[in-house]
Design a protein around this motif. Structure first.
Motif, PDB file in Angstrom:
ATOM      1  N   GLN A   1       0.791  -1.223   0.000  1.00  0.00           N
ATOM      2  CA  GLN A   1       0.000   0.000   0.000  1.00  0.00           C
ATOM      3  C   GLN A   1       0.826   1.277   0.000  1.00  0.00           C
ATOM      4  O   GLN A   1       0.310   2.356  -0.284  1.00  0.00           O
ATOM      5  CB  GLN A   1      -0.948   0.005   1.202  1.00  0.00           C
TER       6      GLN A   1
ATOM      7  N   HIS B   1      -1.945   1.755  -5.537  1.00  0.00           N
ATOM      8  CA  HIS B   1      -3.085   2.658  -5.661  1.00  0.00           C
ATOM      9  C   HIS B   1      -3.577   2.763  -7.101  1.00  0.00           C
ATOM     10  O   HIS B   1      -4.781   2.943  -7.334  1.00  0.00           O
ATOM     11  CB  HIS B   1      -2.713   4.027  -5.096  1.00  0.00           C
TER      12      HIS B   1
ATOM     13  N   LYS C   1      -5.626  -0.421  -7.473  1.00  0.00           N
ATOM     14  CA  LYS C   1      -6.810  -0.359  -6.614  1.00  0.00           C
ATOM     15  C   LYS C   1      -7.887   0.502  -7.275  1.00  0.00           C
ATOM     16  O   LYS C   1      -9.067   0.122  -7.339  1.00  0.00           O
ATOM     17  CB  LYS C   1      -6.451   0.194  -5.237  1.00  0.00           C
TER      18      LYS C   1
END
Length: 299
Positions: A199, A205, A208
């Motif tokens: 993360q 990201h 995601k």
């Protein structure tokens, strides 16, 4: 607050070694003198900078804050001193650059190899971190410039220039060979062990958000700290993952990896060179910076 800059130099060595005796030796001084100056510095700063114990000393919270600034300033002064001392040789000097593993393998390794052949006297220090951490180090003044992969958010004080685009693919090891002829929906990926960066990375990201845009949760079964670990894990059938096509090509050709098709476009990515607009570069750093930007134009 008018503090003798020599005090900061002594403070730097004491904080670096966490030992008065070692600091004194490095400075060519003696322990009582170093101790006296550190007490003067604490008095002028109006706070404690060190906690003294049986095994040496450690920095207080205020000491850590001061050291984070003094370290940067001291290294820049040393770099400037070195640069001025080597003015007779334009190609001399040291450059500190930050990069991500993917940017290193896709672009920087080959570019630096050729650069070193042309400018052998320039020393290069490479700091490998995630894109967000590399940007933080650039802004704090610890790097001359950086070569990173997108996506990223930059303050207005930082400029960026694209070096190259690259494509990522979804791949698995030989255990997933039966999926090579299928076209998967993004939601189908949840049925398999997914490997990716953690993360703290920009890559996490990116994917995601990509999954969320298609109404799918992005959940990693195996998080890794560096991108260099993803391909070996995929090759050894720990799971599947998104990897740069150029880096996976030889394994795909040899049959050690299987490329999986999905029914949507994987986000395009790029390698970018970034620098602080408000900070000048040494001759050595500027030479390397311009050389890398020139590689972009050639490629």
């Amino acid at each position: 607050m008018d503090i003798n800059f020599e005090y900061y130099k002594i403070f730097y060595y004491v904080a670096k070694y966490e030992n008065i005796t070692k600091a004194a030796a490095a400075l060519g001084s003696n322990q009582p003198n170093v101790t006296r100056i550190m007490k003067l510095l604490e008095s002028q700063m109006g706070c404690r900078l060190f906690i003294r114990g049986a095994r040496g000393i450690s920095l207080t919270e205020e000491g850590e804050l001061l050291y984070s600034h003094v370290e940067i300033a001291y290294k820049q002064l040393l770099s400037a001193q070195e640069e001025i001392g080597r003015q007779s040789s334009f190609r001399g000097g040291t450059v500190e650059i930050g990069t991500t593993e993917t940017a290193m393998h896709l672009f920087l390794l080959n570019a630096l190899h050729n650069f070193r052949l042309e400018f052998p006297e320039i020393k290069i220090k490479i700091h490998n971190h995630t894109t967000p951490e590399t940007i933080r180090r650039l802004i704090s003044g610890r790097l001359d410039f950086a070569v990173v992969t997108d996506p990223f958010l930059l303050p207005e004080t930082v400029s960026c220039s694209k070096i190259m685009d690259y494509e990522e693919i979804l791949a698995g090891g030989t255990q997933y060979g039966s999926l090579g002829d299928a076209v998967l929906e993004l939601k189908d990926i949840k049925n398999y062990s997914l490997i990716g960066l953690g993360q703290e990375s920009a890559t996490y990201h990116l994917y995601k958000n990509f999954f969320i845009e298609h109404g799918v949760d992005y959940e990693l079964d195996m998080e890794v700290a560096t991108s260099g670990l993803i391909l070996p894990l995929i090759e050894n059938n720990f799971g599947i993952g998104f990897v740069p096509k150029a880096l996976a090509w030889s394994l795909l050709e040899s049959g050690k990896l299987v490329r999986m098709q999905i029914n949507c476009c994987i986000p395009k990515r790029s390698v970018q060179i970034i620098s602080d607009k408000g900070r000048g570069r040494s001759l050595a750093a500027d030479t390397l910076y311009k050389y890398l930007k020139g590689c972009r134009q050639k490629g």
